[in-house]
Design a protein around this motif. Structure first.
Motif, PDB file in Angstrom:
ATOM      1  N   LYS A 173       0.848  -1.192   0.000  1.00  0.00           N
ATOM      2  CA  LYS A 173       0.000   0.000   0.000  1.00  0.00           C
ATOM      3  C   LYS A 173       0.892   1.254   0.000  1.00  0.00           C
ATOM      4  N   LYS A 174       0.512   2.240  -0.794  1.00  0.00           N
ATOM      5  CA  LYS A 174       1.278   3.483  -0.876  1.00  0.00           C
ATOM      6  C   LYS A 174       0.849   4.423   0.249  1.00  0.00           C
ATOM      7  N   ILE A 175       1.792   4.706   1.154  1.00  0.00           N
ATOM      8  CA  ILE A 175       1.497   5.545   2.313  1.00  0.00           C
ATOM      9  C   ILE A 175       2.408   6.779   2.293  1.00  0.00           C
ATOM     10  N   ALA A 193       6.415   3.284   1.094  1.00  0.00           N
ATOM     11  CA  ALA A 193       6.437   4.562   1.800  1.00  0.00           C
ATOM     12  C   ALA A 193       6.918   5.678   0.874  1.00  0.00           C
ATOM     13  N   LEU A 194       6.150   6.755   0.811  1.00  0.00           N
ATOM     14  CA  LEU A 194       6.447   7.884  -0.066  1.00  0.00           C
ATOM     15  C   LEU A 194       6.701   9.124   0.785  1.00  0.00           C
ATOM     16  N   ALA A 210      -2.100   7.500  -3.918  1.00  0.00           N
ATOM     17  CA  ALA A 210      -1.760   7.016  -2.583  1.00  0.00           C
ATOM     18  C   ALA A 210      -2.949   6.339  -1.920  1.00  0.00           C
ATOM     19  N   ASP A 211      -2.641   5.428  -0.996  1.00  0.00           N
ATOM     20  CA  ASP A 211      -3.673   4.689  -0.258  1.00  0.00           C
ATOM     21  C   ASP A 211      -3.844   5.207   1.168  1.00  0.00           C
ATOM     22  N   GLY A 212      -2.924   6.034   1.617  1.00  0.00           N
ATOM     23  CA  GLY A 212      -3.018   6.531   2.976  1.00  0.00           C
ATOM     24  C   GLY A 212      -1.897   7.480   3.318  1.00  0.00           C
ATOM     25  N   ALA A 213      -1.883   7.924   4.577  1.00  0.00           N
ATOM     26  CA  ALA A 213      -0.869   8.875   5.043  1.00  0.00           C
ATOM     27  C   ALA A 213      -0.628   8.651   6.531  1.00  0.00           C
ATOM     28  N   ALA A 214       0.574   9.016   6.983  1.00  0.00           N
ATOM     29  CA  ALA A 214       0.922   8.941   8.394  1.00  0.00           C
ATOM     30  C   ALA A 214       1.113  10.358   8.913  1.00  0.00           C
ATOM     31  N   ALA A 215       0.249  10.786   9.834  1.00  0.00           N
ATOM     32  CA  ALA A 215       0.314  12.161  10.339  1.00  0.00           C
ATOM     33  C   ALA A 215      -0.417  12.258  11.668  1.00  0.00           C
ATOM     34  N   PRO A 216      -0.030  13.215  12.523  1.00  0.00           N
ATOM     35  CA  PRO A 216      -0.810  13.474  13.732  1.00  0.00           C
ATOM     36  C   PRO A 216      -2.137  14.119  13.363  1.00  0.00           C
TER      37      PRO A 216
END
Length: 356
Positions: A173-175, A193-194, A210-216
């Motif tokens: 998955k593209k995150i 990871a992008l 993209a399939d998702g993101a990592a963030a607060p």
């Protein structure tokens, strides 16, 4: 003849300036110090609107207008990657920065990006200050600037357009990730990871599929992240990102002593925890708003949290130790162990929204 004309022009310019200097001396006007603060968050972010701008106004008022701090949004004066060097070299009077984006490695601070049991900015920021006070290596990292605040972001969570029930669901998955350390962790879990700046994520979702993101959660209130096409949020507390706020040393030493005392009294751990509380409260408020708007929250129990930590930690630790080695600091393991001992002393000390 040319030399005579040059002398006359210089003398005339000096003569014209003399009355203004005399007037200043006669009126005994205090010198005004105008300082630019180039930021890491947009001025619409709660940490800026609710903490940093009031902090600047407080200093203005308590110095009777002698110290005026003007806030500039990210990438207005300098790219964020240049903030530390700009302050160190005197190209910027003041700046705020996510340590992981600095061209100067700030490697020791990066220990906070190794997953821990801390789940709030206030806890992690308190831990970072205790680590600072007990670590000459961390103090040396900021020796070239006047450090005014040291805090962390709130924990990064996973926001996706697919449900994440187990770690293996991330495979292929593209995150989108804000830095290389987060990318290393998610890459170890099988994700693609992008690494790209958060302000570009709206566009990236379309162009990179993209399939998702990592963030607060607090970042969903800025950069239009609330419009990202994600339908799930998995609260995995990936890690926190350390941040600093500081001032050029020459600019600092040029201030009158009483002005420095006023700024110091309003800064340090006190200011850091105010920023952290604003971040935690913003996360809580944004999370509630997003949930009401249909974002599906996926919480985890203690066993799941430990499973994720064990899966993420090795890659994050390896990436951080490699940065330490590049910075010629060879006691990374000891610093990490010191940090872990400190984490145990601050866990559950702070409750989001209680004003602690």
């Amino acid at each position: 003849m040319k030399h005579l004309l040059y002398f006359c022009s210089v003398f005339l310019a000096a003569s014209l300036c003399m009355p203004s200097y005399a007037m200043c001396a006669a009126t005994n006007s205090p010198q005004v110090y105008r300082l630019s603060l180039t930021g890491s968050y947009p001025d619409s972010h709660p940490a800026v609107a609710g903490v940093l701008l009031p902090w600047a106004r407080e200093i203005d008022e308590k110095t009777n207008g002698r110290v005026i701090i003007t806030y500039y949004n990210p990438d207005t004066l300098f790219p964020e990657s240049m903030h530390f060097e700009a302050v160190r070299k005197g190209n910027a009077a003041m700046a705020h920065q996510l340590c992981g984006l600095s061209k100067n490695s700030l490697a020791v601070s990066g220990v906070m990006r190794v997953p821990s049991a801390l789940n709030a900015s206030q806890e992690a920021s308190a831990a970072l200050w205790r680590l600072y006070r007990n670590s000459p290596e961390l103090q040396n990292e900021y020796a070239d600037i006047k450090l005014l605040a040291l805090h962390t972001t709130a924990p990064l969570q996973l926001h996706t357009n697919f449900p994440v029930k187990k770690i293996s669901d991330l495979k292929n998955k593209k995150i989108l990730c804000p830095d290389n350390d987060t990318a290393a962790m998610l890459g170890a879990c099988g994700a693609i990871a992008l690494v790209t700046p958060m302000r570009e994520w709206q566009q990236d979702f379309a162009s990179l599929s993209a399939d998702g993101a990592a963030a607060p959660f607090d970042m969903f209130g800025v950069y239009n992240l609330a419009r990202l096409p994600v339908t799930y949020s998995r609260q995995v507390d990936l890690s926190v990102m350390p941040c600093w706020l500081g001032m050029n040393k020459n600019e600092w030493e040029a201030l009158p002593r009483d002005c420095r005392q006023i700024i110091e009294a309003a800064s340090g751990e006190k200011l850091s925890l105010k920023i952290a509380q604003a971040l935690d409260n913003a996360c809580k408020n944004t999370q509630n708003t997003l949930a009401q708007n249909g974002l599906r929250m996926q919480k985890q129990d203690a066993a799941e949290a430990e499973e994720w930590r064990l899966a993420l930690e090795p890659a994050a630790k390896e990436a951080w130790l490699a940065q330490m080695k590049s910075a010629n600091i060879d006691n990374g393991e000891k610093i990490l162990e010191r940090a872990r001992r400190i984490y145990k002393t601050v866990g559950s000390t702070y409750i989001v929204g209680d004003g602690s």
